[in-house]
Write a protein that holds these residues in place. Structure first.
Motif, PDB file in Angstrom:
ATOM      1  N   ARG A  40       0.862  -1.186   0.000  1.00  0.00           N
ATOM      2  CA  ARG A  40       0.000   0.000   0.000  1.00  0.00           C
ATOM      3  C   ARG A  40       0.895   1.232   0.000  1.00  0.00           C
ATOM      4  N   TYR A  41       0.783   2.006  -1.075  1.00  0.00           N
ATOM      5  CA  TYR A  41       1.559   3.232  -1.219  1.00  0.00           C
ATOM      6  C   TYR A  41       0.622   4.419  -1.043  1.00  0.00           C
ATOM      7  N   THR A  42       1.028   5.332  -0.179  1.00  0.00           N
ATOM      8  CA  THR A  42       0.296   6.581   0.015  1.00  0.00           C
ATOM      9  C   THR A  42       1.257   7.713  -0.317  1.00  0.00           C
ATOM     10  N   ALA A  43       0.895   8.508  -1.317  1.00  0.00           N
ATOM     11  CA  ALA A  43       1.757   9.615  -1.755  1.00  0.00           C
ATOM     12  C   ALA A  43       1.747  10.726  -0.714  1.00  0.00           C
ATOM     13  N   PRO A  44       2.857  11.452  -0.606  1.00  0.00           N
ATOM     14  CA  PRO A  44       2.876  12.626   0.276  1.00  0.00           C
ATOM     15  C   PRO A  44       1.804  13.621  -0.177  1.00  0.00           C
ATOM     16  N   ASP A  45       1.239  14.323   0.783  1.00  0.00           N
ATOM     17  CA  ASP A  45       0.184  15.280   0.457  1.00  0.00           C
ATOM     18  C   ASP A  45       0.407  16.551   1.264  1.00  0.00           C
ATOM     19  N   GLY A  46       0.603  17.652   0.555  1.00  0.00           N
ATOM     20  CA  GLY A  46       0.873  18.906   1.258  1.00  0.00           C
ATOM     21  C   GLY A  46       2.180  18.781   2.017  1.00  0.00           C
TER      22      GLY A  46
END
Length: 156
Positions: A40-46
């Motif tokens: 599970r990859y979660t991209a950086p946000d802000g």
């Protein structure tokens, strides 16, 4: 009983006992296998970091009783468009990568988890597209299992 029958029975017991011992020893040296692998990859946000979390279950024909049966579980994420796609990954390539943390999960299974943060800078430098997660499992008895594509994820 005749002497011939007794000798035949004794020979049969030795042969069957030897075959059973071989089967038991052979089962004990079977490599560990990976199941239920997910990434599970979660991209950086802000201003917040993202993450990559990989989980897999480690089992063997003889059963994995606890984390002592597994010496190490190494995890490496790699882009599908890299030299590894052409040349393939080896156990040597995996030697210096980070390890997952494993805990008992059920009667004969370990659940191993690897999590790493992904900063905005990391994400900006990472190739876009499909990535694979390679896993090298080393059993306490020295056998190894390498799965170059245990799970996939996409960096958009």
């Amino acid at each position: 009983m005749s002497r011939r029958i007794v000798l035949s029975l004794a020979a049969a017991v030795v042969v069957l006992g030897g075959a059973g011992a071989f089967a038991f020893a052979h089962t004990g040296e079977q490599p560990l296998s990976l199941t239920q692998s997910t990434a599970r990859y979660t991209a950086p946000d802000g201003g917040r970091d993202g993450s990559l979390t990989f989980t897999t279950e480690v089992t063997s024909a003889s059963g994995v009783k606890d984390a002592k049966d597994v010496k190490d579980v190494k995890v490496l994420a790699w882009p599908a468009k890299s030299s590894f796609a052409k040349d393939g990954l080896t156990a040597k390539d995996m030697a210096a990568v980070e390890s997952a943390v494993c805990e008992p999960s059920g009667e004969d299974t370990l659940r191993c988890t690897y999590t790493t943060p992904v900063s905005g800078a990391d994400a900006a430098e990472s190739p876009r597209g499909t990535w694979h997660v390679a896993v090298l499992v080393e059993a306490a008895n020295g056998t190894t299992t390498l799965d170059n594509k245990a799970a996939d994820f996409t960096v958009a």
